[in-house]
Scaffold this motif. Structure first.
Motif, PDB file in Angstrom:
ATOM      1  N   GLY A  18       0.857  -1.188   0.497  1.00 18.31           N
ATOM      2  CA  GLY A  18      -0.048   0.212  -0.008  1.00 18.31           C
ATOM      3  C   GLY A  18       0.873   1.505  -0.078  1.00 18.31           C
ATOM      4  N   PRO A  19       0.270   2.350  -0.039  1.00 17.46           N
ATOM      5  CA  PRO A  19       0.744   3.930  -0.289  1.00 17.46           C
ATOM      6  C   PRO A  19       2.113   3.879   1.070  1.00 17.46           C
ATOM      7  CG  PRO A  19      -1.204   4.372   0.034  1.00 17.46           C
ATOM      8  CD  PRO A  19      -1.836   2.672  -0.426  1.00 17.46           C
ATOM      9  N   GLN A  20       3.198   4.757   1.306  1.00 15.47           N
ATOM     10  CA  GLN A  20       2.958   5.128   2.465  1.00 15.47           C
ATOM     11  C   GLN A  20       2.684   5.907   2.962  1.00 15.47           C
ATOM     12  OE1 GLN A  20       6.588   7.303   1.265  1.00 15.47           O
ATOM     13  NE2 GLN A  20       7.949   5.265   1.931  1.00 15.47           N
ATOM     14  N   LYS A  21       2.190   6.287   4.613  1.00 14.63           N
ATOM     15  CA  LYS A  21       1.243   6.715   5.631  1.00 14.63           C
ATOM     16  C   LYS A  21       2.193   7.732   6.238  1.00 14.63           C
ATOM     17  CE  LYS A  21      -2.575   4.164   5.234  1.00 14.63           C
ATOM     18  NZ  LYS A  21      -3.295   3.608   6.210  1.00 14.63           N
ATOM     19  N   TRP A  22       2.197   8.697   6.812  1.00 15.41           N
ATOM     20  CA  TRP A  22       1.981   9.647   8.194  1.00 15.41           C
ATOM     21  C   TRP A  22       2.254   8.957   9.107  1.00 15.41           C
ATOM     22  CZ3 TRP A  22       6.115  13.040   6.140  1.00 15.41           C
ATOM     23  CH2 TRP A  22       5.243  13.539   5.330  1.00 15.41           C
ATOM     24  N   TYR A  23       3.763   8.723   9.983  1.00 14.33           N
ATOM     25  CA  TYR A  23       3.662   7.686  11.178  1.00 14.33           C
ATOM     26  C   TYR A  23       3.842   8.459  12.238  1.00 14.33           C
ATOM     27  CZ  TYR A  23       2.240   3.962   9.272  1.00 14.33           C
ATOM     28  OH  TYR A  23       1.569   2.684   8.291  1.00 14.33           O
ATOM     29  N   ALA A  24       4.088   9.050  13.672  1.00 14.32           N
ATOM     30  CA  ALA A  24       4.985   9.371  14.738  1.00 14.32           C
ATOM     31  C   ALA A  24       6.053   8.760  15.093  1.00 14.32           C
ATOM     32  CB  ALA A  24       4.017   9.916  15.714  1.00 14.32           C
ATOM     33  N   VAL A  25       7.095   8.716  14.705  1.00 13.15           N
ATOM     34  CA  VAL A  25       7.913   8.046  15.219  1.00 13.15           C
ATOM     35  C   VAL A  25       8.984   9.445  16.350  1.00 13.15           C
ATOM     36  CG1 VAL A  25      10.609   7.021  13.996  1.00 13.15           C
ATOM     37  CG2 VAL A  25       8.342   7.690  12.972  1.00 13.15           C
ATOM     38  N   THR A  26       9.439   8.344  17.124  1.00 10.18           N
ATOM     39  CA  THR A  26       9.956   8.645  18.195  1.00 10.18           C
ATOM     40  C   THR A  26      11.316   9.578  18.592  1.00 10.18           C
ATOM     41  OG1 THR A  26      10.477   8.088  21.054  1.00 10.18           O
ATOM     42  CG2 THR A  26      11.171   6.712  19.669  1.00 10.18           C
ATOM     43  N   LYS A  27      12.015   9.896  18.317  1.00 14.93           N
ATOM     44  CA  LYS A  27      12.913  11.370  18.968  1.00 14.93           C
ATOM     45  C   LYS A  27      13.619  10.752  20.343  1.00 14.93           C
ATOM     46  CE  LYS A  27      14.884  15.355  16.497  1.00 14.93           C
ATOM     47  NZ  LYS A  27      14.598  16.787  16.634  1.00 14.93           N
ATOM     48  N   SER A  28      14.144  10.193  20.364  1.00 14.17           N
ATOM     49  CA  SER A  28      14.939  10.447  21.639  1.00 14.17           C
ATOM     50  C   SER A  28      15.988  10.778  21.553  1.00 14.17           C
ATOM     51  CB  SER A  28      15.222   8.579  22.170  1.00 14.17           C
ATOM     52  OG  SER A  28      13.600   8.342  22.117  1.00 14.17           O
ATOM     53  N   GLY A  29      16.753  11.399  22.693  1.00 15.09           N
ATOM     54  CA  GLY A  29      17.846  12.007  22.094  1.00 15.09           C
ATOM     55  C   GLY A  29      18.950  10.924  23.370  1.00 15.09           C
ATOM     56  N   ALA A  30      20.696  11.417  23.075  1.00 14.65           N
ATOM     57  CA  ALA A  30      21.462  10.383  23.009  1.00 14.65           C
ATOM     58  C   ALA A  30      21.456  10.302  24.836  1.00 14.65           C
ATOM     59  CB  ALA A  30      22.583  10.830  22.810  1.00 14.65           C
ATOM     60  N   PRO A  31      21.161   9.318  25.296  1.00 13.41           N
ATOM     61  CA  PRO A  31      21.595   8.893  26.861  1.00 13.41           C
ATOM     62  C   PRO A  31      22.416   9.895  27.941  1.00 13.41           C
ATOM     63  CG  PRO A  31      22.891   7.119  25.602  1.00 13.41           C
ATOM     64  CD  PRO A  31      22.466   8.428  24.788  1.00 13.41           C
ATOM     65  N   MET A  32      21.920  10.075  29.040  1.00 11.57           N
ATOM     66  CA  MET A  32      23.147  11.030  29.717  1.00 11.57           C
ATOM     67  C   MET A  32      24.448   9.981  29.977  1.00 11.57           C
ATOM     68  SD  MET A  32      21.585  12.599  33.721  1.00 11.57           S
ATOM     69  CE  MET A  32      20.800  13.222  32.327  1.00 11.57           C
ATOM     70  N   ASP A  33      25.221  11.447  30.129  1.00  8.68           N
ATOM     71  CA  ASP A  33      26.388  10.729  30.950  1.00  8.68           C
ATOM     72  C   ASP A  33      26.298   9.445  31.727  1.00  8.68           C
ATOM     73  OD1 ASP A  33      30.079  10.728  30.164  1.00  8.68           O
ATOM     74  OD2 ASP A  33      29.592  11.870  32.963  1.00  8.68           O
ATOM     75  N   GLU A  34      27.282   9.389  32.047  1.00 13.70           N
ATOM     76  CA  GLU A  34      27.184   8.479  33.356  1.00 13.70           C
ATOM     77  C   GLU A  34      27.107   8.708  34.310  1.00 13.70           C
ATOM     78  OE1 GLU A  34      30.015   4.723  35.517  1.00 13.70           O
ATOM     79  OE2 GLU A  34      28.970   4.095  33.715  1.00 13.70           O
ATOM     80  N   GLU A  35      28.253  10.086  34.370  1.00 13.58           N
ATOM     81  CA  GLU A  35      29.028  10.605  35.525  1.00 13.58           C
ATOM     82  C   GLU A  35      27.782  11.608  35.802  1.00 13.58           C
ATOM     83  OE1 GLU A  35      32.934  13.810  36.284  1.00 13.58           O
ATOM     84  OE2 GLU A  35      32.977  11.635  35.611  1.00 13.58           O
ATOM     85  N   ILE A  36      26.989  12.370  34.769  1.00 14.16           N
ATOM     86  CA  ILE A  36      26.078  13.141  34.518  1.00 14.16           C
ATOM     87  C   ILE A  36      24.653  12.613  35.375  1.00 14.16           C
ATOM     88  CG2 ILE A  36      24.111  14.923  34.140  1.00 14.16           C
ATOM     89  CD1 ILE A  36      26.605  15.255  31.772  1.00 14.16           C
ATOM     90  N   MET A  37      24.089  11.479  34.810  1.00 13.36           N
ATOM     91  CA  MET A  37      23.607  10.533  35.162  1.00 13.36           C
ATOM     92  C   MET A  37      23.735   9.991  36.984  1.00 13.36           C
ATOM     93  SD  MET A  37      22.333   7.490  36.784  1.00 13.36           S
ATOM     94  CE  MET A  37      23.510   6.386  35.912  1.00 13.36           C
ATOM     95  N   THR A  38      24.590   9.740  37.729  1.00 15.85           N
ATOM     96  CA  THR A  38      24.771   9.704  38.476  1.00 15.85           C
ATOM     97  C   THR A  38      25.169  10.678  40.097  1.00 15.85           C
ATOM     98  OG1 THR A  38      27.113   9.575  38.568  1.00 15.85           O
ATOM     99  CG2 THR A  38      26.176   7.182  38.189  1.00 15.85           C
ATOM    100  N   LYS A  39      25.213  12.050  39.089  1.00 16.28           N
ATOM    101  CA  LYS A  39      25.554  12.708  39.964  1.00 16.28           C
ATOM    102  C   LYS A  39      23.910  13.157  40.505  1.00 16.28           C
ATOM    103  CE  LYS A  39      29.638  15.150  39.138  1.00 16.28           C
ATOM    104  NZ  LYS A  39      30.538  14.399  40.181  1.00 16.28           N
ATOM    105  N   MET A  40      23.328  13.792  39.221  1.00 15.09           N
ATOM    106  CA  MET A  40      22.147  13.967  39.286  1.00 15.09           C
ATOM    107  C   MET A  40      21.116  12.909  40.592  1.00 15.09           C
ATOM    108  SD  MET A  40      20.723  15.297  35.378  1.00 15.09           S
ATOM    109  CE  MET A  40      19.105  15.146  35.822  1.00 15.09           C
ATOM    110  N   ALA A  41      20.820  11.149  40.235  1.00 12.31           N
ATOM    111  CA  ALA A  41      20.527  10.574  40.624  1.00 12.31           C
ATOM    112  C   ALA A  41      20.874  10.465  42.370  1.00 12.31           C
ATOM    113  CB  ALA A  41      20.689   8.870  40.027  1.00 12.31           C
ATOM    114  N   THR A  42      21.874  11.278  43.134  1.00 13.60           N
ATOM    115  CA  THR A  42      22.148  11.134  43.997  1.00 13.60           C
ATOM    116  C   THR A  42      22.272  12.500  44.541  1.00 13.60           C
ATOM    117  OG1 THR A  42      24.590  11.313  43.564  1.00 13.60           O
ATOM    118  CG2 THR A  42      23.161   9.259  43.577  1.00 13.60           C
TER     119      THR A  42
END
Length: 170
Positions: A18-42
């Motif tokens: 069939g013809p192509q249709k328009w769909y929503a597709v996630t646009k996730s950003g890059a994962p947070m750096d581990e060092e920044i994540m651990t500082k924020m989480a703690t």
């Protein structure tokens, strides 16, 4: 801010001819750096960020060992990891061998409370359109470039009749 998505034209997987249709597709950003994540989480806790990083590595090692042994690995508050796969069938059991196992996946079944809270609070935000490899920063910009009459996107914010591009799930 909501979870960003772009609108992209694709083939319908249920109707590949069939013809192509328009769909929503996630646009996730890059994962947070581990060092920044651990500082924020703690932040605002008595746990040091290096302790969280070490604990996360220990949990990953434990999950690996559980899955390799054929067990599921449940992490309280996060969910349960498990291995899933498919297999080709054989008519005669004598013909079966492990080479017939295919499509091996690592799955995470989220914790019920985590899943419920995410789905309850999740909002969506239109982050543009991708058409024929070109990114347009907004639906309005796409319509202007393509000469399409300005109007709604077919979805509205309840009670307003307006499409603000930011919608809650459910």
């Amino acid at each position: 801010m909501g979870h960003p998505f772009v609108i992209r034209k694709k083939v319908n997987p249920q109707d590949r001819e069939g013809p192509q249709k328009w769909y929503a597709v996630t646009k996730s950003g890059a994962p947070m750096d581990e060092e920044i994540m651990t500082k924020m989480a703690t932040e605002d806790t008595t746990i040091a960020d290096v302790e969280l990083a070490a604990a996360a590595k220990l949990i990953a090692k434990w999950v690996y060992n559980q899955l390799i042994q054929g067990k599921r690995a449940k992490i309280p508050g996060l969910g349960t990891f498990r291995i899933t796969f498919g297999s080709e069938g054989v008519e005669n059991i004598e013909d079966f061998h492990t080479g017939l196992i295919r499509n091996v996946k690592l799955s995470l079944i989220p914790d019920k409370t985590l899943r419920t809270n995410i789905l309850r609070d999740l909002r969506f935000e239109n982050a543009g359109v991708v058409d024929e490899g070109t990114y347009y920063g907004s639906l309005e910009n796409y319509k202007q470039v393509k000469g399409i009459a300005q109007g709604g996107t077919g979805t509205t914010t309840p009670g307003t009749g307006e499409d603000d591009g930011d919608h809650q799930l459910g």
